[in-house]
Design a protein around this motif. Structure first.
Motif, PDB file in Angstrom:
ATOM      1  N   ALA A   1      49.477  29.656   7.904  1.00 51.68           N
ATOM      2  CA  ALA A   1      48.928  30.274   9.124  1.00 51.68           C
ATOM      3  C   ALA A   1      49.983  31.046   9.911  1.00 51.68           C
ATOM      4  N   SER A   2      51.261  30.803   9.626  1.00 52.71           N
ATOM      5  CA  SER A   2      52.317  31.506  10.366  1.00 52.71           C
ATOM      6  C   SER A   2      52.996  32.586   9.535  1.00 52.71           C
ATOM      7  N   ALA A   3      52.573  32.710   8.271  1.00 52.37           N
ATOM      8  CA  ALA A   3      53.275  33.628   7.366  1.00 52.37           C
ATOM      9  C   ALA A   3      53.238  35.068   7.878  1.00 52.37           C
ATOM     10  N   GLN A   4      52.086  35.452   8.428  1.00 54.73           N
ATOM     11  CA  GLN A   4      51.980  36.845   8.878  1.00 54.73           C
ATOM     12  C   GLN A   4      52.907  37.113  10.063  1.00 54.73           C
ATOM     13  N   LEU A   5      52.960  36.150  10.979  1.00 53.84           N
ATOM     14  CA  LEU A   5      53.850  36.290  12.136  1.00 53.84           C
ATOM     15  C   LEU A   5      55.301  36.452  11.666  1.00 53.84           C
ATOM     16  N   VAL A   6      55.706  35.591  10.717  1.00 49.07           N
ATOM     17  CA  VAL A   6      57.091  35.638  10.226  1.00 49.07           C
ATOM     18  C   VAL A   6      57.341  36.954   9.500  1.00 49.07           C
ATOM     19  N   ARG A   7      56.425  37.306   8.595  1.00 48.76           N
ATOM     20  CA  ARG A   7      56.649  38.524   7.785  1.00 48.76           C
ATOM     21  C   ARG A   7      56.690  39.766   8.665  1.00 48.76           C
ATOM     22  N   SER A   8      55.842  39.782   9.695  1.00 47.52           N
ATOM     23  CA  SER A   8      55.818  40.989  10.537  1.00 47.52           C
ATOM     24  C   SER A   8      57.146  41.140  11.266  1.00 47.52           C
ATOM     25  N   ARG A   9      57.757  40.032  11.629  1.00 44.51           N
ATOM     26  CA  ARG A   9      59.064  40.136  12.310  1.00 44.51           C
ATOM     27  C   ARG A   9      60.148  40.540  11.315  1.00 44.51           C
ATOM     28  N   VAL A  10      60.079  39.974  10.132  1.00 40.69           N
ATOM     29  CA  VAL A  10      61.092  40.314   9.118  1.00 40.69           C
ATOM     30  C   VAL A  10      60.987  41.802   8.767  1.00 40.69           C
ATOM     31  N   ASP A  11      59.742  42.293   8.656  1.00 37.31           N
ATOM     32  CA  ASP A  11      59.535  43.690   8.248  1.00 37.31           C
ATOM     33  C   ASP A  11      59.989  44.689   9.302  1.00 37.31           C
ATOM     34  N   ARG A  12      60.196  44.222  10.557  1.00 34.88           N
ATOM     35  CA  ARG A  12      60.650  45.142  11.608  1.00 34.88           C
ATOM     36  C   ARG A  12      62.042  45.686  11.323  1.00 34.88           C
ATOM     37  N   THR A  13      62.827  44.911  10.583  1.00 34.85           N
ATOM     38  CA  THR A  13      64.212  45.338  10.368  1.00 34.85           C
ATOM     39  C   THR A  13      64.418  45.665   8.899  1.00 34.85           C
ATOM     40  N   ALA A  14      65.075  46.778   8.660  1.00 36.21           N
ATOM     41  CA  ALA A  14      65.352  47.168   7.272  1.00 36.21           C
ATOM     42  C   ALA A  14      66.206  46.092   6.610  1.00 36.21           C
ATOM     43  N   GLN A  15      67.201  45.570   7.380  1.00 33.55           N
ATOM     44  CA  GLN A  15      68.095  44.559   6.808  1.00 33.55           C
ATOM     45  C   GLN A  15      67.307  43.311   6.448  1.00 33.55           C
ATOM     46  N   GLY A  16      66.386  42.929   7.393  1.00 31.63           N
ATOM     47  CA  GLY A  16      65.609  41.714   7.182  1.00 31.63           C
ATOM     48  C   GLY A  16      64.826  41.782   5.894  1.00 31.63           C
ATOM     49  N   SER A  17      64.165  42.919   5.671  1.00 30.02           N
ATOM     50  CA  SER A  17      63.278  42.973   4.513  1.00 30.02           C
ATOM     51  C   SER A  17      64.065  42.929   3.206  1.00 30.02           C
TER      52      SER A  17
ATOM     53  N   ALA B   1      47.783  19.889   7.821  1.00 28.78           N
ATOM     54  CA  ALA B   1      47.079  19.728   9.097  1.00 28.78           C
ATOM     55  C   ALA B   1      45.929  18.726   8.963  1.00 28.78           C
ATOM     56  N   ALA B   2      45.028  18.994   7.997  1.00 29.38           N
ATOM     57  CA  ALA B   2      43.829  18.148   7.869  1.00 29.38           C
ATOM     58  C   ALA B   2      44.227  16.697   7.581  1.00 29.38           C
ATOM     59  N   GLU B   3      45.236  16.501   6.699  1.00 28.75           N
ATOM     60  CA  GLU B   3      45.687  15.141   6.355  1.00 28.75           C
ATOM     61  C   GLU B   3      46.149  14.380   7.590  1.00 28.75           C
ATOM     62  N   ALA B   4      46.669  15.105   8.599  1.00 30.81           N
ATOM     63  CA  ALA B   4      47.162  14.445   9.810  1.00 30.81           C
ATOM     64  C   ALA B   4      46.092  14.390  10.903  1.00 30.81           C
ATOM     65  N   GLY B   5      44.864  14.785  10.555  1.00 27.96           N
ATOM     66  CA  GLY B   5      43.768  14.702  11.534  1.00 27.96           C
ATOM     67  C   GLY B   5      43.730  15.878  12.490  1.00 27.96           C
ATOM     68  N   LEU B   6      44.335  16.997  12.076  1.00 25.20           N
ATOM     69  CA  LEU B   6      44.304  18.198  12.928  1.00 25.20           C
ATOM     70  C   LEU B   6      43.260  19.166  12.392  1.00 25.20           C
ATOM     71  N   PRO B   7      42.741  20.055  13.269  1.00 25.02           N
ATOM     72  CA  PRO B   7      41.797  21.054  12.753  1.00 25.02           C
ATOM     73  C   PRO B   7      42.478  21.943  11.711  1.00 25.02           C
ATOM     74  N   ASP B   8      41.657  22.480  10.820  1.00 23.58           N
ATOM     75  CA  ASP B   8      42.185  23.393   9.794  1.00 23.58           C
ATOM     76  C   ASP B   8      42.914  24.564  10.439  1.00 23.58           C
ATOM     77  N   GLY B   9      44.048  24.928   9.906  1.00 19.55           N
ATOM     78  CA  GLY B   9      44.768  26.094  10.435  1.00 19.55           C
ATOM     79  C   GLY B   9      45.604  25.782  11.671  1.00 19.55           C
ATOM     80  N   CYS B  10      45.605  24.519  12.091  1.00 22.05           N
ATOM     81  CA  CYS B  10      46.405  24.136  13.269  1.00 22.05           C
ATOM     82  C   CYS B  10      47.837  23.891  12.783  1.00 22.05           C
ATOM     83  N   GLU B  11      48.609  24.932  12.722  1.00 16.15           N
ATOM     84  CA  GLU B  11      49.936  24.859  12.106  1.00 16.15           C
ATOM     85  C   GLU B  11      51.056  25.211  13.071  1.00 16.15           C
ATOM     86  N   ARG B  12      50.677  25.430  14.349  1.00 12.27           N
ATOM     87  CA  ARG B  12      51.714  25.640  15.360  1.00 12.27           C
ATOM     88  C   ARG B  12      51.383  24.767  16.567  1.00 12.27           C
ATOM     89  N   LEU B  13      52.430  24.313  17.252  1.00 12.80           N
ATOM     90  CA  LEU B  13      52.214  23.400  18.372  1.00 12.80           C
ATOM     91  C   LEU B  13      51.253  24.009  19.402  1.00 12.80           C
TER      92      LEU B  13
END
Ligand code: UDP
Length: 493
Positions: A48-64, A76-88
């Protein structure tokens, strides 16, 4: 950015962000900066956070080129959290925070398996978000140094170290009694217990065992990475190093490391375009930018007092509101009738309900002041852009940051709030009774006037501009943050 190639073996740094939006932004950017300085960097994230991370990495030529983003499933589900609940900040209620901690522990087991499988390209250094306590075990297994990234500034960390060691908050009779935290003499630093970060409050949703584990982790790591620069916090980083016996490396302000004005894909939205077009039509340094972080909300009654002050002040206002969709009908109607959501160039108060391109907004020449909750990310972004602040702390370490902004650095005005904001993530009241705002409209207007008008305002602006220049110099070749990034890479060689 020019590279110095004196390294003997390729440093390979594993960056493991603590999954919360405002932590991920700077730690991912630090990863990109390390790659720009010649390290191979792997950033661990979840689906669920991959897009956020990739978009930041792609901002910099060096990063990419130098950064690998590795996605590992989050239980998430195994711990009783809603699906996709992957950030605090996705956790729907405080009662589920312990479940989130359970899920991150399980996630740590998967990260450990992954790092074992990375042979022969095993990481030579780990930079881990502050609650990823399991990262230390991985580092020890790999024989690699482990650095912690809290997301706090050095002054706030120094205050926390003092509180952990001397425990003045445990000797007071009430949550409101002021006590000294004498970490930066001659500045007087007095706080009430209720203004401290969550771990120092009598009841904390994280739970005692987790708190103990967090403290053990921060005491056991090899060093501390801070998004700050040495010239900013009156020697706090050096004092912190002395107090903890650890290497403390200030490597920021990280918001200056991207190309100026470049938006990540999350901010490249209709909202973002509206903001920038609206700002383009305003006079230099005339706009008040009002925003309380990635998730901060106010009770509707408080929001109304702020709103009444904003629509009646003399400056154009760009106001970001989180949770606007769940406001009561009368507040929502008032907002509709008194503010503008379309970004018409002639409108005086533009409301943004989504994600604002904050760094680009602060860097826009039309912005003259920032009303902020004093989150460290926002604080440093404001310093880096040379924008003075009205400090309206909500929770966490934000009252400590307010002290730094207003009294130590002299680049902000306090709105005068003394208690943490209720319902900061939900916008809902904990107890019963009539909701009463802590800060009235007149009090807000007084702070806005003080920030924007008069000789003191000029002096504050001058100091902020001076810090902006120092911030830029810190990241340039040979500057303090530049050298600290090099030192961090040396730990990985
Ligand atoms: N932010 C943003 N747009 C928004 C809200 C927040 O870009 O609409 C970014 C902001 O630039 C900063 C982070 O989110 O980098 C907020 O971090 P901070 O430490 O100030 O506050 P927190 O969200 O942890 O309360």
């Amino acid at each position: 950015m020019a590279m110095e190639t004196t390294l003997t073996s390729k440093p390979d740094i594993l960056v493991i962000p603590w999954p919360a939006t405002s932590h991920m932004i700077p730690i991912v950017d630090i990863g990109c900066l390390l790659a720009a300085h010649g390290a191979a960097v792997t950033i661990i994230t979840t689906p669920a956070s991959a897009q956020l991370v990739r978009s930041r990495v792609d901002r910099t030529a060096q990063g990419s080129t130098g950064v690998t983003v590795t996605v590992i499933p989050f239980p998430a589900a195994e711990a009783g959290l809603p699906d996709g609940c992957e950030r605090l900040d996705h956790v729907p209620s405080p009662g589920l925070v312990p479940n989130f901690f359970d899920a991150t522990s399980q996630f740590g087991v998967a990260v450990a398996q992954h790092s074992r499988a990375m042979a022969p390209c095993r990481p030579t250094c780990i930079v881990a978000g502050m609650c990823n306590t399991w990262a230390l075990g991985i580092a020890r297994e790999l024989g690699a140094p482990c650095f912690i990234f809290h997301g706090f500034g050095a002054f706030a960390l120094l205050c926390c170290e003092y509180l952990n060691t001397h425990k003045p908050h445990e000797a007071v009779a009430s949550l409101d009694e002021l006590f000294d935290v004498p970490v930066l003499p001659p500045f007087e630093c007095k706080f009430a217990r209720r203004q401290l970060p969550l771990q120092f409050l009598p009841s904390c949703s994280i739970g005692e065992d987790s708190l103990r584990e967090l403290r053990e982790f921060e005491m056991a790591v090899d060093g501390i990475v801070v998004n700050s620069f040495e010239e900013l916090e009156h020697g706090s980083a050096a004092h912190l190093a002395a107090a903890t016996g650890k290497t403390v490396l200030a490597v920021g302000p990280i918001s200056l490391s991207g190309a100026p004005g470049l938006l990540d894909s999350r901010a490249d939205s209709d909202d973002a375009r509206r903001c920038m077009a609206w700002l383009d039509a305003k006079k230099a340094m005339s706009v008040l930018y009002v925003s309380f972080g990635s998730a901060g909300r106010m009770l509707p009654a408080q929001l109304m007092q702020l709103g009444l002050a904003l629509v009646s002040c003399s400056w154009p206002v760009l106001w970001v509101i989180k949770g606007a969709d769940s406001l009561p009908n009368d507040t929502a109607r008032w907002l509709r009738e008194n503010t503008d959501a379309d970004g018409l160039p002639e409108s005086q108060c533009l409301v943004v309900r989504g994600w604002a391109p904050q760094v680009a907004i602060l860097e826009h020449s039309a912005v003259g002041g920032f009303v902020t909750h004093c989150g460290w990310g926002s604080t440093l972004e404001s310093v880096a852009a040379g924008v003075p602040m009205v400090a309206w702390p909500f929770t966490a370490e934000q009252f400590l940051n307010e002290k730094l902004i207003v009294d130590v650095l002299g680049i902000g005005v306090s709105v005068g709030v003394t208690k943490p904001t209720e319902g900061v993530l939900t916008g809902a009241r904990g107890g019963g009774g009539e909701p009463k705002p802590d800060v009235g409209m007149e009090q807000v207007k007084k702070a806005l006037n003080k920030l924007m008008d008069g000789a003191e305002a000029e002096e504050r602006r001058r100091k902020t501009q001076e810090l902006k220049a120092k911030a830029k110099a810190a990241l340039e070749h040979g500057g303090s943050s530049y050298m600290n990034l090099k030192k961090l890479i040396q730990f990985a060689v």
